[in-house]
Write an enzyme that holds these catalytic residues in place. Structure first.
Site, PDB file in Angstrom:
ATOM      1  N   HIS A 192       0.827  -1.203   0.000  1.00 45.75           N
ATOM      2  CA  HIS A 192       0.000   0.000   0.000  1.00 45.75           C
ATOM      3  C   HIS A 192       0.862   1.254   0.000  1.00 45.75           C
ATOM      4  CE1 HIS A 192       1.030  -0.370   4.254  1.00 45.75           C
ATOM      5  NE2 HIS A 192       0.707   0.909   4.397  1.00 45.75           N
ATOM      6  N   ASP A 220       0.313   5.412   1.562  1.00 49.60           N
ATOM      7  CA  ASP A 220      -0.545   6.053   2.556  1.00 49.60           C
ATOM      8  C   ASP A 220      -1.444   7.140   1.958  1.00 49.60           C
ATOM      9  OD1 ASP A 220       0.559   4.498   4.592  1.00 49.60           O
ATOM     10  OD2 ASP A 220       2.202   5.919   4.903  1.00 49.60           O
ATOM     11  N   HIS A 245       4.679   0.086   0.396  1.00 48.10           N
ATOM     12  CA  HIS A 245       5.346  -0.601   1.499  1.00 48.10           C
ATOM     13  C   HIS A 245       4.410  -1.655   2.094  1.00 48.10           C
ATOM     14  CE1 HIS A 245       3.524   3.105   3.135  1.00 48.10           C
ATOM     15  NE2 HIS A 245       3.317   2.434   4.252  1.00 48.10           N
ATOM     16  N   ARG A 295       3.556   6.543  13.736  1.00 48.58           N
ATOM     17  CA  ARG A 295       3.805   7.171  12.434  1.00 48.58           C
ATOM     18  C   ARG A 295       3.315   8.606  12.420  1.00 48.58           C
ATOM     19  NH1 ARG A 295      -0.054   5.562   7.646  1.00 48.58           N
ATOM     20  NH2 ARG A 295      -1.323   6.972   8.895  1.00 48.58           N
TER      21      ARG A 295
END
Length: 279
Positions: A109, A111, A250, A265
């Site tokens: 995916h 983000d 990632h 994150r």
């Protein structure tokens, strides 16, 4: 520890590549200290070149993580993010940190691809990690595209994909339209053509029926899994990753059972709308 500004001229940076085109461990940087403009630009150049940077032995706080991310843009508060309310943090950190645990599913995916203007990048900090397992893998979207068979390149060159995040947004009380982006986007700074499909958000290709879309995406997924496009990072205590979200995909490896792994994150906002420059 001194909070003096860390100048690039004071450093002997070391760059250890993980893959010929993606991933590098950067040594000689202390993320507990503010960055000078010179060092900030040096790190940005390294990010554009290597797509994801890794820093070892960085015993930083959440606020220092946020401060590092702010060197590269405004922060983006994810609508499903947040932290446990009993933890004492400054407001800027609390609203912009997303906590990851073992309950999250794994997919290749990128983000916030559901947004019109997806994020520029992210800073990820290991908080609680297992003794073994729990690696994260980054895939070079430019290398993936370059490596596609010519017929497959031609097939996807003009196609758009929808990443459907509507269920999660509704649960968070957020309304946002469905957005279509090019399957192959042109990186706004390097000019590279980037394969950019988020397989974690029920992707579907515009103007194809479901069966054809699913078959094409399945074929593309096999290409993404090729290890020559990957940089695999083994987390250790006090490790930090900083990546360019526009440059690829990632994947978090879930091979550590029920260990309570926790990562935090910070997303860095962008006003870039994905586009394709045809040559």
């Amino acid at each position: 520890m001194s909070s003096a500004v860390l100048e690039a001229s004071d450093l002997q940076l070391t760059i250890d590549r993980l893959n010929p085109t993606i991933g590098a461990e950067v040594g000689g940087v202390d993320l507990t200290r503010p960055l000078s403009a010179q060092l900030r630009e040096q790190l940005r150049e390294l990010l554009l070149k290597h797509k994801v940077l890794f820093f070892r032995d960085q015993d930083i706080t959440r606020d220092q993580q946020v401060a590092f991310a702010l060197n590269f843009g405004e922060l983006y508060a994810h609508p499903t993010g947040g932290v446990e309310t009993h933890r004492v943090v400054q407001p800027i950190a609390a609203e912009n940190i997303k906590k990851y645990t073992a309950s999250n599913e794994s997919h290749w995916h990128t983000d916030t691809s559901w947004r019109i203007d997806p994020s520029f990048g992210a800073v990820l900090r290991a908080v609680t990690i297992p003794e073994v397992g729990g690696d994260t893998i980054w895939a070079d979207g430019a290398a993936i595209y370059r490596g596609l068979p010519e017929d497959l390149k031609a097939r996807i060159d003009d196609l758009y994909v929808i990443h459907d995040y509507q269920d999660a947004l509704r649960r968070s009380g957020v309304k946002y339209p469905l957005v279509a982006h090019p399957i192959v986007r042109t990186h706004p700074e390097t000019g590279e053509d980037i394969f950019w499909v988020n397989f974690g958000l029920k992707p579907r290709i515009v103007d194809l029926d479901k069966a054809e879309s699913d078959a094409l995406l399945a074929r593309l997924y096999e290409e993404v899994k090729r290890p020559e496009y990957h940089a695999r990072f083994r987390w250790r205590k006090n490790s930090v990753a900083f990546w360019d979200n526009r440059a690829g995909l990632h994947f978090a490896v879930r091979d550590y059972g029920d260990f309570p792994r926790v990562m935090e994150r910070v997303l860095i906002a962008s006003d870039d709308i994905p586009y394709r420059v045809r040559r």
